[in-house]
Motif scaffolding. Sequence first.
Motif, PDB file in Angstrom:
ATOM      1  N   ALA A  35       0.829  -1.210   0.000  1.00  0.00           N
ATOM      2  CA  ALA A  35       0.000   0.000   0.000  1.00  0.00           C
ATOM      3  C   ALA A  35       0.861   1.257   0.000  1.00  0.00           C
ATOM      4  N   LYS A  36       2.106   1.151   0.489  1.00  0.00           N
ATOM      5  CA  LYS A  36       2.986   2.326   0.543  1.00  0.00           C
ATOM      6  C   LYS A  36       3.419   2.809  -0.833  1.00  0.00           C
ATOM      7  N   ILE A  37       3.423   1.929  -1.833  1.00  0.00           N
ATOM      8  CA  ILE A  37       3.966   2.333  -3.134  1.00  0.00           C
ATOM      9  C   ILE A  37       2.900   2.533  -4.217  1.00  0.00           C
ATOM     10  N   VAL A  38       1.641   2.392  -3.876  1.00  0.00           N
ATOM     11  CA  VAL A  38       0.575   2.699  -4.826  1.00  0.00           C
ATOM     12  C   VAL A  38       0.114   4.122  -4.516  1.00  0.00           C
ATOM     13  N   LYS A  39       0.539   5.045  -5.374  1.00  0.00           N
ATOM     14  CA  LYS A  39       0.278   6.470  -5.114  1.00  0.00           C
ATOM     15  C   LYS A  39      -0.070   7.206  -6.406  1.00  0.00           C
ATOM     16  N   ASN A  40      -1.096   8.013  -6.346  1.00  0.00           N
ATOM     17  CA  ASN A  40      -1.448   8.921  -7.437  1.00  0.00           C
ATOM     18  C   ASN A  40      -1.506   8.250  -8.800  1.00  0.00           C
ATOM     19  N   GLY A  41      -2.092   7.075  -8.852  1.00  0.00           N
ATOM     20  CA  GLY A  41      -2.288   6.398 -10.117  1.00  0.00           C
ATOM     21  C   GLY A  41      -1.102   5.596 -10.631  1.00  0.00           C
ATOM     22  N   THR A  42      -0.032   5.522  -9.846  1.00  0.00           N
ATOM     23  CA  THR A  42       1.148   4.774 -10.287  1.00  0.00           C
ATOM     24  C   THR A  42       1.641   3.835  -9.191  1.00  0.00           C
ATOM     25  N   ILE A  43       2.447   2.883  -9.624  1.00  0.00           N
ATOM     26  CA  ILE A  43       3.151   2.008  -8.691  1.00  0.00           C
ATOM     27  C   ILE A  43       4.582   2.534  -8.627  1.00  0.00           C
ATOM     28  N   LEU A  44       4.957   3.045  -7.468  1.00  0.00           N
ATOM     29  CA  LEU A  44       6.311   3.581  -7.294  1.00  0.00           C
ATOM     30  C   LEU A  44       7.321   2.437  -7.297  1.00  0.00           C
ATOM     31  N   GLU A  45       8.590   2.789  -7.315  1.00  0.00           N
ATOM     32  CA  GLU A  45       9.655   1.784  -7.299  1.00  0.00           C
ATOM     33  C   GLU A  45       9.534   0.921  -6.044  1.00  0.00           C
ATOM     34  N   PRO A  46       9.400  -0.391  -6.210  1.00  0.00           N
ATOM     35  CA  PRO A  46       9.282  -1.270  -5.038  1.00  0.00           C
ATOM     36  C   PRO A  46      10.548  -1.245  -4.185  1.00  0.00           C
ATOM     37  N   THR A  47      10.349  -1.350  -2.878  1.00  0.00           N
ATOM     38  CA  THR A  47      11.472  -1.389  -1.938  1.00  0.00           C
ATOM     39  C   THR A  47      11.500  -2.703  -1.163  1.00  0.00           C
ATOM     40  N   GLU A  48      10.498  -3.535  -1.383  1.00  0.00           N
ATOM     41  CA  GLU A  48      10.415  -4.818  -0.691  1.00  0.00           C
ATOM     42  C   GLU A  48      10.196  -5.919  -1.729  1.00  0.00           C
ATOM     43  N   TYR A  49      10.664  -7.119  -1.385  1.00  0.00           N
ATOM     44  CA  TYR A  49      10.628  -8.233  -2.329  1.00  0.00           C
ATOM     45  C   TYR A  49      10.304  -9.520  -1.588  1.00  0.00           C
ATOM     46  N   PRO A  76      -3.796   3.906   2.927  1.00  0.00           N
ATOM     47  CA  PRO A  76      -5.128   4.506   2.763  1.00  0.00           C
ATOM     48  C   PRO A  76      -6.016   3.649   1.874  1.00  0.00           C
ATOM     49  N   LEU A  77      -7.304   3.883   1.970  1.00  0.00           N
ATOM     50  CA  LEU A  77      -8.270   3.242   1.087  1.00  0.00           C
ATOM     51  C   LEU A  77      -8.328   4.022  -0.220  1.00  0.00           C
ATOM     52  N   GLY A  78      -8.331   3.298  -1.336  1.00  0.00           N
ATOM     53  CA  GLY A  78      -8.671   3.925  -2.607  1.00  0.00           C
ATOM     54  C   GLY A  78      -7.545   4.397  -3.499  1.00  0.00           C
ATOM     55  N   GLU A  79      -6.295   4.107  -3.159  1.00  0.00           N
ATOM     56  CA  GLU A  79      -5.224   4.416  -4.113  1.00  0.00           C
ATOM     57  C   GLU A  79      -5.299   3.361  -5.202  1.00  0.00           C
ATOM     58  N   VAL A  80      -5.215   3.783  -6.449  1.00  0.00           N
ATOM     59  CA  VAL A  80      -5.418   2.894  -7.585  1.00  0.00           C
ATOM     60  C   VAL A  80      -4.286   3.071  -8.584  1.00  0.00           C
ATOM     61  N   ALA A  81      -3.831   1.969  -9.174  1.00  0.00           N
ATOM     62  CA  ALA A  81      -2.826   2.021 -10.244  1.00  0.00           C
ATOM     63  C   ALA A  81      -3.034   0.813 -11.138  1.00  0.00           C
ATOM     64  N   GLN A  82      -2.304   0.816 -12.234  1.00  0.00           N
ATOM     65  CA  GLN A  82      -2.399  -0.291 -13.181  1.00  0.00           C
ATOM     66  C   GLN A  82      -1.007  -0.875 -13.377  1.00  0.00           C
TER      67      GLN A  82
END
Length: 173
Positions: A35-49, A76-82
Amino acid sequence: MNNWKEYKLGEIADFIDYRGKTPTKTSFGVPLITAKIVKNGTILEPTEYISNDDYPKWMTRGFPKLGDVVLTTEAPLGEVAQIKDASYALAQRIITLRGKEKLIDNGFLKYFLQSNKGQQRLKERETGTTVTGIKSSELKQVLISAPDYKTQTAIAEILSSLDDKIELNNKIN
């Protein structure tokens, strides 16, 4: 919008749900969508694997695919990305949605859920006080307004191309 129909999300999308479970994390391997990396319509660079060996054991409910929509279900609820480019594993508080073929376009679904109307409909079904979230049973009841499939794909293509231009401008700046 007069010819748009309303559907329950559970009628038009398949779900891959991993909430409540946390995989064993490693410093390299398959990127983990949290949930930490799904922000503003994008998937940020992953930091966990998670390890490549654990990936097939962990993803027993299904594997996310290119084009799937990811949604944060709390904090948060409702962050969305593809999903655009890689194989991912799913962490807790993340649900992957896949539109049923020729019924709902994944790109359209992403943009609808990001819209004010989509966010309002998610919030109408959230529960909790300190940390709000949405149960899977409630998520499946969220109403999605959509035109015919051809119009959905056209809308998604236009919005996606605008997002790509914005991303490119941000990189140039």
